[in-house]
Design a protein around this motif. Structure first.
Motif, PDB file in Angstrom:
ATOM      1  N   VAL A 171      -7.454  13.940  32.793  1.00  0.00           N
ATOM      2  CA  VAL A 171      -6.939  13.521  31.485  1.00  0.00           C
ATOM      3  C   VAL A 171      -7.199  12.035  31.263  1.00  0.00           C
ATOM      4  CG1 VAL A 171      -4.811  13.094  30.187  1.00  0.00           C
ATOM      5  CG2 VAL A 171      -5.192  15.320  31.258  1.00  0.00           C
ATOM      6  N   VAL A 172      -6.892  11.201  32.268  1.00  0.00           N
ATOM      7  CA  VAL A 172      -7.102   9.761  32.140  1.00  0.00           C
ATOM      8  C   VAL A 172      -8.580   9.446  31.955  1.00  0.00           C
ATOM      9  CG1 VAL A 172      -6.919   7.551  33.363  1.00  0.00           C
ATOM     10  CG2 VAL A 172      -4.997   9.163  33.379  1.00  0.00           C
ATOM     11  N   ARG A 173      -9.431  10.164  32.670  1.00  0.00           N
ATOM     12  CA  ARG A 173     -10.884   9.953  32.540  1.00  0.00           C
ATOM     13  C   ARG A 173     -11.368  10.319  31.134  1.00  0.00           C
ATOM     14  NH1 ARG A 173     -12.400  13.516  36.100  1.00  0.00           N
ATOM     15  NH2 ARG A 173     -12.965  15.131  34.582  1.00  0.00           N
ATOM     16  N   GLU A 174     -10.932  11.470  30.660  1.00  0.00           N
ATOM     17  CA  GLU A 174     -11.423  11.958  29.368  1.00  0.00           C
ATOM     18  C   GLU A 174     -10.846  11.194  28.183  1.00  0.00           C
ATOM     19  OE1 GLU A 174     -13.854  14.145  28.772  1.00  0.00           O
ATOM     20  OE2 GLU A 174     -14.133  14.085  30.959  1.00  0.00           O
ATOM     21  N   ARG A 175      -9.623  10.705  28.297  1.00  0.00           N
ATOM     22  CA  ARG A 175      -9.038   9.984  27.147  1.00  0.00           C
ATOM     23  C   ARG A 175      -9.699   8.627  26.950  1.00  0.00           C
ATOM     24  NH1 ARG A 175      -3.229   8.555  30.012  1.00  0.00           N
ATOM     25  NH2 ARG A 175      -3.754   6.435  30.691  1.00  0.00           N
ATOM     26  N   SER A 176     -10.353   8.101  28.002  1.00  0.00           N
ATOM     27  CA  SER A 176     -11.058   6.829  27.842  1.00  0.00           C
ATOM     28  C   SER A 176     -12.272   6.992  26.927  1.00  0.00           C
ATOM     29  CB  SER A 176     -11.501   6.281  29.204  1.00  0.00           C
ATOM     30  OG  SER A 176     -12.476   7.132  29.793  1.00  0.00           O
ATOM     31  N   ARG A 177     -12.755   8.225  26.835  1.00  0.00           N
ATOM     32  CA  ARG A 177     -13.873   8.519  25.921  1.00  0.00           C
ATOM     33  C   ARG A 177     -13.363   8.785  24.512  1.00  0.00           C
ATOM     34  NH1 ARG A 177     -16.926  12.986  29.762  1.00  0.00           N
ATOM     35  NH2 ARG A 177     -16.993  11.691  31.656  1.00  0.00           N
ATOM     36  N   GLU A 178     -12.267   9.529  24.455  1.00  0.00           N
ATOM     37  CA  GLU A 178     -11.680   9.863  23.155  1.00  0.00           C
ATOM     38  C   GLU A 178     -10.236  10.314  23.387  1.00  0.00           C
ATOM     39  OE1 GLU A 178     -12.192  13.133  19.532  1.00  0.00           O
ATOM     40  OE2 GLU A 178     -13.720  13.004  21.127  1.00  0.00           O
TER      41      GLU A 178
END
Length: 319
Positions: A171-178
């Motif tokens: 989640v933390v990885r993906e939210r940095s993209r969007e």
């Protein structure tokens, strides 16, 4: 707004447990988790001299329940509040005590069935999950602002999710993209992160994460921890508190509160109970009652229910 389907769990048993406290004229039930009013309707129909105070933090649920219960006139009063505000609600109505308090915990049919609320993982919807949609942080706020450790804690404690840290890191990885805004993207992430063998058992792979987010957003365990002692204190002699839980942590809190309220106030090795030291309350149910296979087949939500009840015998320390 069309009323969503609503099947109260263990309805007949709940009404039977409430009955001894409500059979006298002028009795008052607090339905602390009103929802769509199924339990309240059954009580108002069964006990024509009983008044019901229905509490719900969800304005939409209050409106729908109010329409359903309108035929009972002034015997029903709806209050917009969180159920740990029980003392304030009763004070506002001028009630020193009541005869029974009912809790049917967890998410309601109304919240699951209205797609825009974001409680259900079966359809793509905004990640909201607030029981009171007018205030407070949303599930999207939790996903987009909590660090890995806090997200892991939420998923592990409230969802009992084995892959909590793996999911939190993703989640933390993906939210940095969007940033996360909709449930569909979260469900896709969960399918990607939870190994295939684990996805084939234990129901939908998103179930535990969505449950955990809902409990965090609505601060459900902290609210319950305050509400159960308040309910016990609110009932008069002969009064009962009845609780339906659907999560092991909820049931554990209820069990602990009921055990504390019924504990003898004398040394364990004393061979008798001195007059005046008897418990002020007693357990009505032996352990937690569960739904039978017939009810579960007609109402799958009943599969995880744990039902407990307590009764006040006298005024005392727990009052």
């Amino acid at each position: 707004m069309a009323a969503p389907a609503h099947v109260p769990v263990l309805l007949d048993r709940v009404v039977a447990l409430l009955a001894p406290a409500l059979e006298r004229d002028g009795s008052i039930l607090v339905d602390a988790t009103l929802g769509l009013g199924g339990h309240s309707e059954a009580v108002l129909s069964r006990f024509p001299a009983t008044r019901v105070v229905g509490i719900d933090r969800d304005p939409d649920a209050l409106a729908l329940a109010g329409e359903r219960l309108a035929p009972f006139g002034e015997r029903f009063t709806g209050v917009h509040a969180v159920y740990d505000e029980l003392r304030d609600v009763l004070a506002g109505l001028g009630l020193a005590s009541v005869d029974a308090v009912l809790f049917d915990l967890g998410v309601s049919s109304m919240q699951l069935d209205v797609r825009e609320r974001g409680f259900a993982y079966a359809e793509d919807a905004p990640l909201d999950m607030r029981m009171d949609g007018t205030s407070g942080p949303t599930a999207a706020d939790v996903l987009n602002t909590y660090d890995v450790d806090d997200l892991t804690r939420v998923l592990r404690e409230y969802g009992e999710e084995r892959f909590a840290r793996k999911i939190a890191a993703a989640v933390v990885r993906e939210r940095s993209r969007e940033p996360f805004t909709r449930s569909g993207r979260l469900v896709e992430l969960l399918y990607a992160e939870i190994p295939a063998p684990a996805r084939r058992t234990g129901g939908h792979p998103a179930k535990r994460t969505f449950q955990a987010l809902r409990m965090e957003v609505n601060d459900e365990l902290a609210v319950l921890r305050r509400a159960i002692p308040a309910a016990i204190a609110a009932i008069g002699v002969g009064g009962r508190v009845v609780v339906e839980s659907y999560h092991s942590l909820e049931d554990r809190l209820v069990k602990q509160a009921f055990t504390a309220a019924t504990r003898l106030d004398v040394p364990e090795d004393l061979p008798f109970v001195p007059p005046g030291h008897e418990p002020a309350l007693r357990l009505v149910t032996r352990g937690a009652e569960k739904a039978g296979p017939d009810e579960i087949s007609h109402n799958p939500r009943a599969a995880s229910v744990r039902l407990r009840a307590i009764e006040r015998l006298s005024e005392g320390a727990a009052a």
